[in-house]
Design a protein around this motif. Structure first.
Motif, PDB file in Angstrom:
ATOM      1  N   MET A  37       0.769  -1.244  -0.041  1.00  0.00           N
ATOM      2  CA  MET A  37      -0.019   0.076   0.024  1.00  0.00           C
ATOM      3  C   MET A  37       0.811   1.225   0.026  1.00  0.00           C
ATOM      4  O   MET A  37       0.579   2.147  -0.592  1.00  0.00           O
ATOM      5  N   VAL A  38       1.880   1.353   0.692  1.00  0.00           N
ATOM      6  CA  VAL A  38       2.707   2.386   1.063  1.00  0.00           C
ATOM      7  C   VAL A  38       3.446   2.619  -0.550  1.00  0.00           C
ATOM      8  O   VAL A  38       3.653   3.739  -1.133  1.00  0.00           O
ATOM      9  N   SER A  39       3.874   1.465  -1.007  1.00  0.00           N
ATOM     10  CA  SER A  39       4.646   1.442  -2.400  1.00  0.00           C
ATOM     11  C   SER A  39       3.436   2.055  -3.358  1.00  0.00           C
ATOM     12  O   SER A  39       3.850   2.925  -4.214  1.00  0.00           O
ATOM     13  N   VAL A  40       2.479   1.771  -3.597  1.00  0.00           N
ATOM     14  CA  VAL A  40       1.343   2.210  -4.570  1.00  0.00           C
ATOM     15  C   VAL A  40       1.087   3.587  -4.078  1.00  0.00           C
ATOM     16  O   VAL A  40       1.044   4.456  -5.303  1.00  0.00           O
ATOM     17  N   TYR A  41       1.097   3.997  -2.977  1.00  0.00           N
ATOM     18  CA  TYR A  41       0.639   5.321  -2.526  1.00  0.00           C
ATOM     19  C   TYR A  41       1.725   6.446  -3.041  1.00  0.00           C
ATOM     20  O   TYR A  41       1.754   7.347  -3.630  1.00  0.00           O
ATOM     21  N   GLY A  42       3.044   5.900  -2.797  1.00  0.00           N
ATOM     22  CA  GLY A  42       4.291   6.741  -3.238  1.00  0.00           C
ATOM     23  C   GLY A  42       4.230   6.889  -4.637  1.00  0.00           C
ATOM     24  O   GLY A  42       4.509   8.034  -5.179  1.00  0.00           O
ATOM     25  N   PHE A  43       4.251   5.834  -5.592  1.00  0.00           N
ATOM     26  CA  PHE A  43       4.429   5.892  -6.769  1.00  0.00           C
ATOM     27  C   PHE A  43       3.293   6.580  -7.335  1.00  0.00           C
ATOM     28  O   PHE A  43       3.268   7.319  -8.308  1.00  0.00           O
ATOM     29  N   ALA A  44       1.972   6.396  -6.824  1.00  0.00           N
ATOM     30  CA  ALA A  44       1.068   7.179  -7.289  1.00  0.00           C
ATOM     31  C   ALA A  44       1.140   8.964  -7.286  1.00  0.00           C
ATOM     32  O   ALA A  44       0.647   9.555  -8.078  1.00  0.00           O
ATOM     33  N   LYS A  45       1.546   9.140  -6.385  1.00  0.00           N
ATOM     34  CA  LYS A  45       1.870  10.368  -5.892  1.00  0.00           C
ATOM     35  C   LYS A  45       2.918  11.110  -6.760  1.00  0.00           C
ATOM     36  O   LYS A  45       2.730  12.209  -7.350  1.00  0.00           O
ATOM     37  N   GLN A  46       3.957  10.246  -7.136  1.00  0.00           N
ATOM     38  CA  GLN A  46       4.899  10.666  -8.038  1.00  0.00           C
ATOM     39  C   GLN A  46       4.343  10.980  -9.546  1.00  0.00           C
ATOM     40  O   GLN A  46       4.703  11.996 -10.101  1.00  0.00           O
ATOM     41  N   LEU A  47       3.416   9.930  -9.827  1.00  0.00           N
ATOM     42  CA  LEU A  47       2.592  10.202 -11.013  1.00  0.00           C
ATOM     43  C   LEU A  47       1.944  11.405 -11.179  1.00  0.00           C
ATOM     44  O   LEU A  47       1.739  12.129 -12.268  1.00  0.00           O
ATOM     45  N   LYS A  48       1.377  11.663 -10.251  1.00  0.00           N
ATOM     46  CA  LYS A  48       0.441  12.818 -10.159  1.00  0.00           C
ATOM     47  C   LYS A  48       1.116  14.294 -10.205  1.00  0.00           C
ATOM     48  O   LYS A  48       0.801  15.158 -10.691  1.00  0.00           O
ATOM     49  N   GLU A  57       7.346   6.883 -16.230  1.00  0.00           N
ATOM     50  CA  GLU A  57       5.897   6.700 -15.894  1.00  0.00           C
ATOM     51  C   GLU A  57       5.573   5.296 -16.288  1.00  0.00           C
ATOM     52  O   GLU A  57       4.959   4.784 -15.480  1.00  0.00           O
ATOM     53  N   ASP A  58       6.164   4.601 -17.205  1.00  0.00           N
ATOM     54  CA  ASP A  58       5.722   3.097 -17.676  1.00  0.00           C
ATOM     55  C   ASP A  58       6.165   2.447 -16.332  1.00  0.00           C
ATOM     56  O   ASP A  58       5.540   1.461 -15.989  1.00  0.00           O
ATOM     57  N   GLU A  59       7.288   2.565 -15.823  1.00  0.00           N
ATOM     58  CA  GLU A  59       8.013   1.784 -14.674  1.00  0.00           C
ATOM     59  C   GLU A  59       7.298   1.893 -13.527  1.00  0.00           C
ATOM     60  O   GLU A  59       6.848   1.122 -12.742  1.00  0.00           O
ATOM     61  N   TYR A  60       6.653   3.131 -13.058  1.00  0.00           N
ATOM     62  CA  TYR A  60       6.005   3.490 -11.918  1.00  0.00           C
ATOM     63  C   TYR A  60       4.456   2.535 -12.027  1.00  0.00           C
ATOM     64  O   TYR A  60       3.853   2.276 -10.902  1.00  0.00           O
ATOM     65  N   ILE A  61       3.803   2.989 -13.193  1.00  0.00           N
ATOM     66  CA  ILE A  61       2.638   2.088 -13.545  1.00  0.00           C
ATOM     67  C   ILE A  61       2.801   0.665 -13.302  1.00  0.00           C
ATOM     68  O   ILE A  61       1.794  -0.095 -12.874  1.00  0.00           O
ATOM     69  N   ASP A  62       4.018   0.066 -13.689  1.00  0.00           N
ATOM     70  CA  ASP A  62       3.953  -1.323 -13.701  1.00  0.00           C
ATOM     71  C   ASP A  62       4.182  -1.922 -12.314  1.00  0.00           C
ATOM     72  O   ASP A  62       3.601  -2.702 -11.877  1.00  0.00           O
ATOM     73  N   ILE A  63       4.994  -0.777 -11.366  1.00  0.00           N
ATOM     74  CA  ILE A  63       4.993  -1.097  -9.858  1.00  0.00           C
ATOM     75  C   ILE A  63       3.660  -1.150  -9.330  1.00  0.00           C
ATOM     76  O   ILE A  63       3.191  -1.977  -8.576  1.00  0.00           O
ATOM     77  N   ILE A  64       2.919  -0.010  -9.656  1.00  0.00           N
ATOM     78  CA  ILE A  64       1.548  -0.060  -9.003  1.00  0.00           C
ATOM     79  C   ILE A  64       0.593  -1.198  -9.548  1.00  0.00           C
ATOM     80  O   ILE A  64      -0.307  -1.837  -8.466  1.00  0.00           O
TER      81      ILE A  64
END
Length: 266
Positions: A37-48, A57-64
């Motif tokens: 959950m922390v990982s999803v939250y952190g990478f979603a914030k970076q995308l926003k 962007e592709d790397e962060y989306i894959d992680i989410i």
């Protein structure tokens, strides 16, 4: 601190043990749930926030996506394990070819062992088994899947099915790999809920698969054993009692007679 005799009944003791296990489960679950959950939250914030390259962007989306899938798998496994722990008997039994089921499981996992250029060697006797094939399928997919996961590229996985030479009333399934193996301390705890020998979580598991495997095997009246050596490989062995419809009918008849006799004694 001394506990004075007579202050606690046996029921009080049992309740305290249950509460202890419940608290451990909640703590373990909270930790395992919080990490993705922390990982999803952190990478979603970076995308926003923006300002990322297309590759980032592709790397962060894959992680989410991967972490979300991990949460989905964890939820499904917890529900399945809870159901199994509250289940006492196996329903929907039928006779089926155990060797064919093992072959189908190997084919189902082909994309995983194929991607790692691993060699899977099945040595399967033709054996029929009377039980719940869908439930046992979870055992084979988990155990073989773990062998694939923890074996390096180009490694070997052997799957053997035969009758236990020490007990002709037992079917024996062995899954052996030449992967990373595990130390004695890890092997002793491998069937515990949420336990993961790989603290880095690089494999993306949640420590529930083998707990489910053990429970299913026990419901079948069987047992599972593990032998492993660090950096040399691991072998999981599942022993299942030879069953058939006639044996099950006889067992039900005996249980019914015992129930009647017990009721008559009251």
């Amino acid at each position: 601190e001394r506990i004075m005799p007579g202050l606690y009944t046996e029921a009080d003791y049992e309740n305290s043990v249950i509460e202890l296990f419940r608290n451990d489960f909640i703590n373990d679950f909270s930790h395992e749930f919080k990490t993705p959950m922390v990982s999803v939250y952190g990478f979603a914030k970076q995308l926003k926030k923006g300002g990322l390259t297309k590759e980032q962007e592709d790397e962060y989306i894959d992680i989410i996506i991967n972490e979300s899938q991990r949460l989905i798998n964890m939820s499904s496994n917890i529900l399945m394990l809870n159901k199994l722990e509250n289940q006492e008997i196996i329903t929907d039994k039928k006779e089926f070819s155990l060797d064919e089921e093992l072959r189908r499981c190997v084919l189902q996992l082909q994309s995983q062992w194929g991607a790692k250029n691993q060699e899977v060697i099945p040595e399967l006797c033709e054996l029929n088994y009377y039980g719940n094939s869908e439930m046992l399928k979870q055992v084979w997919l988990n155990v073989i899947g773990n062998a694939i996961k923890y074996t390096q590229d180009g490694g070997t996985i052997e799957i053997r099915l035969d009758i236990n030479p020490k007990n002709s009333n037992e079917i024996r399934v062995r899954v052996t790999d030449n992967g990373i193996g595990m130390d004695k301390a890890t092997a002793e705890r491998i069937f515990e809920k949420f336990y993961q020998g790989d603290s880095s979580h690089a494999t993306g598991g949640n420590g529930l698969g083998l707990a489910m495997v053990k429970r299913i095997v026990e419901l079948c009246g069987g047992r599972i054993r593990v032998k492993s050596e660090l950096n040399k490989g691991t072998q999981f062995t599942v022993y299942l009692p030879v069953e058939n419809k006639e044996n099950e009918k006889e067992d039900k008849k005996k249980k019914s007679l015992n129930t009647v006799n017990t009721a008559g004694l009251k």
